[in-house]
Design an enzyme around this catalytic site. Structure first.
Site, PDB file in Angstrom:
ATOM      1  N   ARG A  97       3.229   3.700 -55.188  1.00 33.22           N
ATOM      2  CA  ARG A  97       4.393   3.654 -54.306  1.00 33.22           C
ATOM      3  C   ARG A  97       5.652   4.125 -55.031  1.00 33.22           C
ATOM      4  NH1 ARG A  97       3.302  -2.088 -51.232  1.00 33.22           N
ATOM      5  NH2 ARG A  97       1.784  -1.269 -49.734  1.00 33.22           N
ATOM      6  N   TYR A 130      -9.980   8.558 -41.697  1.00 36.12           N
ATOM      7  CA  TYR A 130      -9.016   7.568 -42.184  1.00 36.12           C
ATOM      8  C   TYR A 130      -8.235   8.112 -43.386  1.00 36.12           C
ATOM      9  CZ  TYR A 130      -6.700   4.007 -44.636  1.00 36.12           C
ATOM     10  OH  TYR A 130      -5.700   3.340 -45.286  1.00 36.12           O
ATOM     11  N   GLU A 133      -6.037   5.532 -52.101  1.00 38.73           N
ATOM     12  CA  GLU A 133      -6.692   5.190 -50.833  1.00 38.73           C
ATOM     13  C   GLU A 133      -8.208   5.109 -50.996  1.00 38.73           C
ATOM     14  OE1 GLU A 133      -5.641   4.158 -47.994  1.00 38.73           O
ATOM     15  OE2 GLU A 133      -3.529   4.284 -48.512  1.00 38.73           O
ATOM     16  N   ASP A 159      -7.062   0.635 -41.011  1.00 36.45           N
ATOM     17  CA  ASP A 159      -8.104   0.024 -41.838  1.00 36.45           C
ATOM     18  C   ASP A 159      -8.373  -1.383 -41.290  1.00 36.45           C
ATOM     19  OD1 ASP A 159      -5.932  -1.442 -42.596  1.00 36.45           O
ATOM     20  OD2 ASP A 159      -6.124  -1.063 -44.740  1.00 36.45           O
ATOM     21  N   LEU A 175     -16.629   0.183 -59.630  1.00 32.74           N
ATOM     22  CA  LEU A 175     -16.051   0.256 -58.285  1.00 32.74           C
ATOM     23  C   LEU A 175     -17.132   0.408 -57.222  1.00 32.74           C
ATOM     24  CD1 LEU A 175     -12.913   2.549 -58.795  1.00 32.74           C
ATOM     25  CD2 LEU A 175     -12.930   0.118 -58.255  1.00 32.74           C
ATOM     26  N   CYS A 197       3.797 -11.310 -30.789  1.00 34.34           N
ATOM     27  CA  CYS A 197       2.344 -11.415 -30.934  1.00 34.34           C
ATOM     28  C   CYS A 197       1.730 -12.290 -29.843  1.00 34.34           C
ATOM     29  CB  CYS A 197       2.037 -11.998 -32.308  1.00 34.34           C
ATOM     30  SG  CYS A 197       0.288 -12.179 -32.613  1.00 34.34           S
TER      31      CYS A 197
HETATM   32  S1  SF4 Z   1       2.057 -13.829 -35.561  1.00 38.98           S
HETATM   33 FE1  SF4 Z   1       0.288 -14.455 -36.708  1.00 38.98          FE
HETATM   34  S2  SF4 Z   1      -1.425 -13.494 -35.685  1.00 38.98           S
HETATM   35 FE2  SF4 Z   1       0.413 -12.471 -34.956  1.00 38.98          FE
HETATM   36  S3  SF4 Z   1       0.638 -10.688 -36.282  1.00 38.98           S
HETATM   37 FE3  SF4 Z   1       1.823 -12.351 -37.196  1.00 38.98          FE
HETATM   38  S4  SF4 Z   1       0.435 -13.374 -38.645  1.00 38.98           S
HETATM   39 FE4  SF4 Z   1      -0.781 -12.090 -37.288  1.00 38.98          FE
END
Ligand code: SF4
Length: 435
Positions: free
Chosen positions: A71, A166, A83, A184, A126, A253
């Site tokens: 990075r 990928y 990668e 991934d 690896l 989420c």
């Molecule tokens: S709120 Fe929880 S489940 Fe949702 S993306 Fe973040 S860590 Fe993952």
């Protein structure tokens, strides 16, 4: 008794909806986001929340990203090697391999000029050695067809040996800034939770939905940071046991809101791991040890090993060891020592390797006297190898070997056994191995 999930009009189950979790969804990110049209995968409609999600993620990444050696300058060569190396490899181990690699092969030209043996030796531990052979072939192709300059267009990157969709996407987006996602296992997990993808993630329709969302989430001109941030979030926060309290995306989420984050992603069928019972024998004459080099293709291609093979039904490991050695080399041997058992996990099988010390029978007499008259005679045949060598413990360290055989060599010749990342249980970036 399992509770039935009664569907609400928007496709969210009553049980899930009442599971009341701390985070509230952002305005405009509620029921309208959860159409009743899909039974297996619930889609969110793209909307104003995406820029907010992108910003929250990038802000988090700017503060919390780990300092990793690839990075720093983001050269395509470094992105590529990191990668590929990180597939099925824990991060800490990946970093040490990466640093060692860059010291030895700092650029494409140095790598392309290297001997395969040296590349395999540096890769040792690896696992998945075809990756190392492909890297070498790709470096040589870059020298031959691209004048030593890493190609920047997706089609040319994809045409390099061993580079699947990928890895090509990762190089194109992280090194060259193309608007492409990197999906991934970490990213798969994050997206399946944010969008509550409730069917097995490796299969359709979930796989396609995840890829489409992954692409949609990549912000213009920020693919490098965004893709790494998604992977970093999956590695550090949205782990198998999610740390939702520390997550910058909690407000976006759905799984977290429904209290079902631990039920996402939905796993597919588990691969059956078969047990394999095998033997290997270490034949020594004085300080010299017999090893053979496997054929270039197939399992452990071009690696050095002690001869051996599977234990047949009704056979003891000792008998198998003597038989296998005879079949593979023509040497008549007998067992002189039992070195115990080495267990090692691979992607599709679990190896139990019975290890023995061997000596030649009648090395100076009998019908084969003439052939055995040399101090270290050549094998009468090689049925499972392309080359053999009588070597010393010191020289053995410079030969690339499969992990189980390296463990045996280290235990016999007093070197502490290194841990390996070859076991099938390693899940980091597992999805990439489909390439
Ligand atoms: S709120 Fe929880 S489940 Fe949702 S993306 Fe973040 S860590 Fe993952």
């Amino acid at each position: 008794m399992p509770q039935t999930r009664k569907k609400l009009p928007n496709g969210v189950s009553k049980k899930d909806a009442s599971a009341g979790q701390p985070a509230s969804l952002l305005p405009g990110f509620e029921e309208s986001c959860l159409p009743a049209t899909a039974d297996t995968v619930r889609h969110l409609t793209p909307g104003d929340h995406i820029p907010g999600l992108q910003k929250a993620l990038l802000d988090w990444f700017a503060v919390h990203q780990r300092a990793l050696p690839w990075r720093v300058s983001y050269t395509p060569y470094e992105v590529w090697i990191s990668e590929v190396m990180l597939q099925q490899t824990q991060m800490e181990r990946g970093v040490s391999y990466f640093l060692r690699w860059m010291q030895r092969f700092p650029d494409v030209a140095t790598l392309a000029a290297a001997h395969e043996e040296d590349v395999l030796l540096l890769w040792e531990g690896l696992g998945y050695y075809s990756r190392a052979r492909h890297i070498l072939a790709a470096a040589r192709k870059i020298m031959a067809e691209h004048g030593g300059v890493f190609p920047s267009d997706l089609a040319s990157i994809r045409a390099l040996p061993g580079v699947g969709p990928y890895t090509a996407g990762a190089i194109a987006s992280i090194a060259f800034g193309e608007k492409l996602p990197c999906v991934d296992a970490n990213v798969e997990r994050v997206i399946s939770r944010i969008f509550d993808v409730d069917s097995p993630v490796k299969q359709e329709p979930a796989a396609g939905v995840i890829h489409r969302w992954a692409l949609k989430l990549v912000p213009e001109g920020k693919s490098r940071e965004h893709n790494q941030a998604m992977m970093e979030l999956g590695a550090l926060v949205c782990r198998k046991k999610p740390l939702c309290g520390a997550c910058p995306l909690a407000a976006f989420c759905i799984s977290h809101h429904l209290g079902i984050a631990d039920q996402r992603p939905v796993p597919g069928k588990r691969a059956v791991i078969k047990p394999v019972n095998a033997v290997t024998g270490v034949l020594r004459i004085g300080k010299n040890i017999f090893v053979q080099k496997r054929p270039p293709s197939g399992v452990w291609g071009n690696l050095w090993e002690f001869p051996g093979g599977r234990v047949e039904p009704g056979e003891s490991p000792e008998q198998a060891s003597v038989r296998e050695f005879m079949e593979e080399t023509g040497f008549e041997v007998r067992v002189t020592a039992n070195y115990g058992v080495i267990r090692h996990g691979y992607t599709t099988y679990r190896l139990t390797l019975h290890c023995f010390g061997l000596e030649l029978m009648n090395p100076c007499g009998g019908a084969e006297a003439e052939k055995y008259s040399e101090a270290c005679p050549p094998p009468l045949q090689l049925t499972a190898a392309q080359q053999y060598k009588w070597t010393t413990p010191e020289e053995l360290e410079n030969l690339a070997m499969p992990a189980a055989h390296r463990k045996l060599a280290d235990s016999l010749f007093n070197k502490p056994a290194a841990t390996s990342d070859e076991p099938a249980s390693a899940t980091v970036r597992q999805a990439r191995l489909t390439e």
